[in-house]
Write a protein that holds these residues in place. Structure first.
Motif, PDB file in Angstrom:
ATOM      1  N   ALA A  37       0.829  -1.210   0.000  1.00  0.00           N
ATOM      2  CA  ALA A  37       0.000   0.000   0.000  1.00  0.00           C
ATOM      3  C   ALA A  37       0.861   1.257   0.000  1.00  0.00           C
ATOM      4  CB  ALA A  37      -0.932  -0.011   1.212  1.00  0.00           C
ATOM      5  N   ILE A  38       1.953   1.218   0.758  1.00  0.00           N
ATOM      6  CA  ILE A  38       2.862   2.372   0.777  1.00  0.00           C
ATOM      7  C   ILE A  38       3.536   2.531  -0.579  1.00  0.00           C
ATOM      8  CG2 ILE A  38       4.971   3.299   1.800  1.00  0.00           C
ATOM      9  CD1 ILE A  38       4.173   1.934   4.418  1.00  0.00           C
ATOM     10  N   THR A  39       3.996   1.420  -1.155  1.00  0.00           N
ATOM     11  CA  THR A  39       4.670   1.485  -2.452  1.00  0.00           C
ATOM     12  C   THR A  39       3.734   2.014  -3.527  1.00  0.00           C
ATOM     13  OG1 THR A  39       6.030  -0.414  -1.808  1.00  0.00           O
ATOM     14  CG2 THR A  39       5.967   0.148  -4.145  1.00  0.00           C
ATOM     15  N   ALA A  40       2.461   1.662  -3.449  1.00  0.00           N
ATOM     16  CA  ALA A  40       1.496   2.091  -4.463  1.00  0.00           C
ATOM     17  C   ALA A  40       1.270   3.593  -4.461  1.00  0.00           C
ATOM     18  CB  ALA A  40       0.163   1.364  -4.247  1.00  0.00           C
ATOM     19  N   ARG A  41       1.682   4.272  -3.402  1.00  0.00           N
ATOM     20  CA  ARG A  41       1.517   5.726  -3.351  1.00  0.00           C
ATOM     21  C   ARG A  41       2.573   6.485  -4.151  1.00  0.00           C
ATOM     22  NH1 ARG A  41      -1.552   8.033   0.869  1.00  0.00           N
ATOM     23  NH2 ARG A  41      -2.717   6.496   2.078  1.00  0.00           N
ATOM     24  N   TYR A  42       3.581   5.759  -4.637  1.00  0.00           N
ATOM     25  CA  TYR A  42       4.698   6.419  -5.326  1.00  0.00           C
ATOM     26  C   TYR A  42       4.919   5.775  -6.694  1.00  0.00           C
ATOM     27  CZ  TYR A  42       5.549   8.147  -0.620  1.00  0.00           C
ATOM     28  OH  TYR A  42       5.408   8.722   0.608  1.00  0.00           O
ATOM     29  N   ALA A  43       5.466   6.571  -7.598  1.00  0.00           N
ATOM     30  CA  ALA A  43       5.758   6.098  -8.953  1.00  0.00           C
ATOM     31  C   ALA A  43       7.234   6.304  -9.251  1.00  0.00           C
ATOM     32  CB  ALA A  43       4.905   6.847  -9.975  1.00  0.00           C
ATOM     33  N   ASP A  44       7.871   5.267  -9.781  1.00  0.00           N
ATOM     34  CA  ASP A  44       9.285   5.358 -10.164  1.00  0.00           C
ATOM     35  C   ASP A  44       9.372   6.014 -11.537  1.00  0.00           C
ATOM     36  OD1 ASP A  44      11.921   5.091 -10.691  1.00  0.00           O
ATOM     37  OD2 ASP A  44      11.958   2.896 -10.714  1.00  0.00           O
ATOM     38  N   VAL A  45       9.847   7.259 -11.567  1.00  0.00           N
ATOM     39  CA  VAL A  45       9.938   7.998 -12.837  1.00  0.00           C
ATOM     40  C   VAL A  45      11.382   8.182 -13.265  1.00  0.00           C
ATOM     41  CG1 VAL A  45       7.783   9.223 -12.423  1.00  0.00           C
ATOM     42  CG2 VAL A  45       9.938  10.222 -11.638  1.00  0.00           C
ATOM     43  N   GLY A  46      12.309   7.546 -12.558  1.00  0.00           N
ATOM     44  CA  GLY A  46      13.722   7.748 -12.886  1.00  0.00           C
ATOM     45  C   GLY A  46      14.062   7.303 -14.288  1.00  0.00           C
ATOM     46  N   ASP A  47      13.678   6.093 -14.669  1.00  0.00           N
ATOM     47  CA  ASP A  47      14.010   5.584 -15.997  1.00  0.00           C
ATOM     48  C   ASP A  47      13.291   6.363 -17.083  1.00  0.00           C
ATOM     49  OD1 ASP A  47      15.591   3.701 -14.814  1.00  0.00           O
ATOM     50  OD2 ASP A  47      14.020   2.181 -14.753  1.00  0.00           O
ATOM     51  N   ARG A  48      12.053   6.766 -16.822  1.00  0.00           N
ATOM     52  CA  ARG A  48      11.307   7.499 -17.831  1.00  0.00           C
ATOM     53  C   ARG A  48      11.938   8.849 -18.107  1.00  0.00           C
ATOM     54  NH1 ARG A  48       5.398   8.978 -16.187  1.00  0.00           N
ATOM     55  NH2 ARG A  48       6.498  10.632 -15.095  1.00  0.00           N
ATOM     56  N   HIS A  49      12.444   9.493 -17.058  1.00  0.00           N
ATOM     57  CA  HIS A  49      13.054  10.801 -17.236  1.00  0.00           C
ATOM     58  C   HIS A  49      14.403  10.700 -17.928  1.00  0.00           C
ATOM     59  CE1 HIS A  49      10.565  12.968 -13.909  1.00  0.00           C
ATOM     60  NE2 HIS A  49       9.862  12.634 -14.973  1.00  0.00           N
ATOM     61  N   ARG A  50      15.073   9.563 -17.811  1.00  0.00           N
ATOM     62  CA  ARG A  50      16.380   9.425 -18.422  1.00  0.00           C
ATOM     63  C   ARG A  50      16.312   8.952 -19.868  1.00  0.00           C
ATOM     64  NH1 ARG A  50      17.217   8.057 -13.044  1.00  0.00           N
ATOM     65  NH2 ARG A  50      18.985   9.082 -12.051  1.00  0.00           N
ATOM     66  N   ARG A  51      15.143   8.462 -20.297  1.00  0.00           N
ATOM     67  CA  ARG A  51      15.015   7.912 -21.628  1.00  0.00           C
ATOM     68  C   ARG A  51      14.765   9.028 -22.638  1.00  0.00           C
ATOM     69  NH1 ARG A  51      11.465   4.324 -20.546  1.00  0.00           N
ATOM     70  NH2 ARG A  51       9.625   5.506 -21.164  1.00  0.00           N
ATOM     71  N   PHE A  52      15.571   9.041 -23.674  1.00  0.00           N
ATOM     72  CA  PHE A  52      15.425  10.060 -24.701  1.00  0.00           C
ATOM     73  C   PHE A  52      14.241   9.703 -25.588  1.00  0.00           C
ATOM     74  CE2 PHE A  52      16.277  11.508 -29.039  1.00  0.00           C
ATOM     75  CZ  PHE A  52      16.378  12.864 -28.817  1.00  0.00           C
ATOM     76  N   SER A  53      13.381  10.640 -25.824  1.00  0.00           N
ATOM     77  CA  SER A  53      12.209  10.422 -26.658  1.00  0.00           C
ATOM     78  C   SER A  53      12.198  11.456 -27.767  1.00  0.00           C
ATOM     79  CB  SER A  53      10.931  10.515 -25.820  1.00  0.00           C
ATOM     80  OG  SER A  53       9.786  10.484 -26.659  1.00  0.00           O
ATOM     81  N   LEU A  54      12.383  10.991 -29.010  1.00  0.00           N
ATOM     82  CA  LEU A  54      12.360  11.905 -30.143  1.00  0.00           C
ATOM     83  C   LEU A  54      10.985  12.529 -30.299  1.00  0.00           C
ATOM     84  CD1 LEU A  54      13.788  13.109 -32.586  1.00  0.00           C
ATOM     85  CD2 LEU A  54      13.120  11.072 -33.892  1.00  0.00           C
ATOM     86  N   GLY A  55       9.936  11.741 -30.030  1.00  0.00           N
ATOM     87  CA  GLY A  55       8.592  12.284 -30.151  1.00  0.00           C
ATOM     88  C   GLY A  55       8.343  13.431 -29.194  1.00  0.00           C
ATOM     89  N   ARG A  56       8.754  13.267 -27.940  1.00  0.00           N
ATOM     90  CA  ARG A  56       8.583  14.343 -26.963  1.00  0.00           C
ATOM     91  C   ARG A  56       9.363  15.583 -27.358  1.00  0.00           C
ATOM     92  NH1 ARG A  56       6.466  12.887 -21.927  1.00  0.00           N
ATOM     93  NH2 ARG A  56       6.048  10.654 -21.693  1.00  0.00           N
ATOM     94  N   LEU A  57      10.591  15.364 -27.861  1.00  0.00           N
ATOM     95  CA  LEU A  57      11.413  16.491 -28.275  1.00  0.00           C
ATOM     96  C   LEU A  57      10.757  17.254 -29.422  1.00  0.00           C
ATOM     97  CD1 LEU A  57      14.043  18.117 -28.189  1.00  0.00           C
ATOM     98  CD2 LEU A  57      15.047  16.404 -29.710  1.00  0.00           C
ATOM     99  N   LEU A  58      10.245  16.520 -30.417  1.00  0.00           N
ATOM    100  CA  LEU A  58       9.613  17.181 -31.565  1.00  0.00           C
ATOM    101  C   LEU A  58       8.337  17.917 -31.147  1.00  0.00           C
ATOM    102  CD1 LEU A  58      10.070  14.456 -34.333  1.00  0.00           C
ATOM    103  CD2 LEU A  58      11.325  16.604 -34.064  1.00  0.00           C
ATOM    104  N   LEU A  59       7.572  17.310 -30.236  1.00  0.00           N
ATOM    105  CA  LEU A  59       6.358  17.983 -29.765  1.00  0.00           C
ATOM    106  C   LEU A  59       6.695  19.267 -29.004  1.00  0.00           C
ATOM    107  CD1 LEU A  59       4.232  14.923 -28.599  1.00  0.00           C
ATOM    108  CD2 LEU A  59       3.664  16.502 -30.443  1.00  0.00           C
ATOM    109  N   ALA A  60       7.728  19.201 -28.156  1.00  0.00           N
ATOM    110  CA  ALA A  60       8.126  20.390 -27.411  1.00  0.00           C
ATOM    111  C   ALA A  60       8.639  21.482 -28.349  1.00  0.00           C
ATOM    112  CB  ALA A  60       9.194  20.034 -26.382  1.00  0.00           C
TER     113      ALA A  60
END
Length: 398
Positions: A37-60
């Protein structure tokens, strides 16, 4: 549990949380259900933030170009249309973008691009309204209104990109407003330094909730602190033409109130951040008051002392930012510190050393300075990271 908003955590912090929960389970302090229940309150965003996304870059990039294009069209005056028609058209575009971003069910990257365009389009609305009312287009107050709208958008919908727009335009207004009447270098140092104190203090306050927003404010404050020291260390930055104004007094008061609020809500080492920001303003002010002349072709003892104090203060701030970036898992602070130190060292070398070391020897000396600085910074960063890892392991063992 589905109704609880999951708080984002960096990969390092999320892994630390999982280790702690596992240790508590082994010690019988928690059962498996409570740990989940405690773990479900948090989201691991470390890998997502480190991953380069060409789509996100082009949209920005696309959102940025569209927003800047709207502002540019307003600046071009669109003489083919009456002022009221132009204002209604620009306002309609802004409302359409805002509605599409916040009310439609689009994906995260697309929503971010729409939010960015909406925040930039609001600037076009402000400038078009000012043009219709015959307000000077270069008045800093217009940028302040743009910043206020972007910040309201950001905090109302927890939108990160409008926050970036609001912080950038807000800092620009904060610095430009006192320079509108008094364009002295000393006024610029006061404006930049106090803006840095406010940004760092707001970041510390955000540690109690909006951590992502705090990262944006902290990066802005770090950059402003380095810029204020940089400008103060320039030999041409003196008190010539400086005069106190209501805006400068208000900036100092606002910085003091923000730092006090940060000290009240901060815990542990976080209280050092606003204190360091205030110290940076104090050192920058002393550097401006210490006038050694503007003739860089003749370097005397006073010039060497002035340059040495500036270098020591700047390096100390850079080291503090590297430590802070490591402690908070905020790589942008390390980047700001390293780039700022390289630029500052290069400038100071040409300003103070060029009269003594000439030609290729100057670049050789600069190269050696950069190599030594880079080695020292990398070693300091590794030691801080190792110390943190040892501390976490000791805490888990207990």
């Amino acid at each position: 549990m589905d109704t609880i908003e999951r708080r984002p955590l960096s990969g390092e912090h999320y892994r630390w949380l999982r280790r702690e929960l596992a240790d508590w389970q082994n010690e019988g302090l928690l059962d498996a259900r409570t740990a989940e229940a405690i773990t479900a309150r948090y989201a691991d965003v470390g890998d997502r933030h480190r991953r380069f996304s060409l789509g996100r870059l082009l949209l920005a990039l696309g959102g940025s170009f569209v927003g800047v294009g709207l502002i540019w069209l307003v600046a071009a005056n669109l003489d083919a249309l009456p002022p009221m028609v132009r204002f209604v058209a620009v306002a309609a575009i802004w409302l359409a973008l805002l509605t599409g971003a916040e009310l439609s069910r689009v994906g995260g990257a697309v929503r971010g691009a729409l939010r960015l365009m909406a925040a930039l389009a609001f600037g076009a609305v402000v400038f078009q309204a000012a043009q219709s009312l015959q307000v000077p287009a270069f008045a800093p107050g217009l940028v302040g209104l743009w910043a206020a709208g972007a910040l309201v958008h950001a905090y109302a919908f927890r939108a990160l990109l409008p926050l970036v727009v609001g912080v950038v335009t807000g800092v620009g207004w904060w610095i430009a407003q006192p320079l509108w009447d008094d364009g002295s270098a000393a006024s610029a140092v006061v404006g930049i330094g106090t803006a840095g104190v406010v940004a760092i203090s707001v970041a510390v306050v955000h540690d109690r909730g909006l951590t992502r927003f705090g990262q944006v404010w902290r990066a802005a404050g770090a950059l402003l602190g380095m810029v204020s020291l940089f400008v103060a260390a320039v030999p041409y930055t003196t008190t010539d033409g400086f005069r106190w104004s209501g805006w400068l007094f208000a900036a100092l008061v606002a910085a003091g109130v923000a730092a006090g609020a940060a000290l009240l809500v901060a815990r542990g080492r976080a209280r050092l951040e606003p204190l360091v920001a205030v110290a940076v303003v104090g050192v920058a002010g002393l550097m401006v008051l210490w006038d050694t002349g503007t003739d860089t072709s003749s370097v005397g003892a006073a010039d060497w002392a002035h340059a040495a104090v500036g270098v020591v203060a700047f390096v100390a701030l850079a080291v503090a930012l590297v430590a802070l970036g490591t402690l908070r898992d905020h790589p942008m602070l390390t980047v700001v510190a390293m780039v700022g130190l390289v630029v500052f060292t290069t400038f100071q070398s040409f300003a103070a050393f060029a009269a003594i070391v000439q030609g290729a020897w100057l670049f050789l000396v600069l190269g050696l300075v950069f190599l030594a600085t880079g080695f020292a910074f990398d070693r300091a960063r590794r030691e801080i990271a190792a110390s943190l890892e040892d501390t976490e392991q000791e805490g888990g063992a207990r």
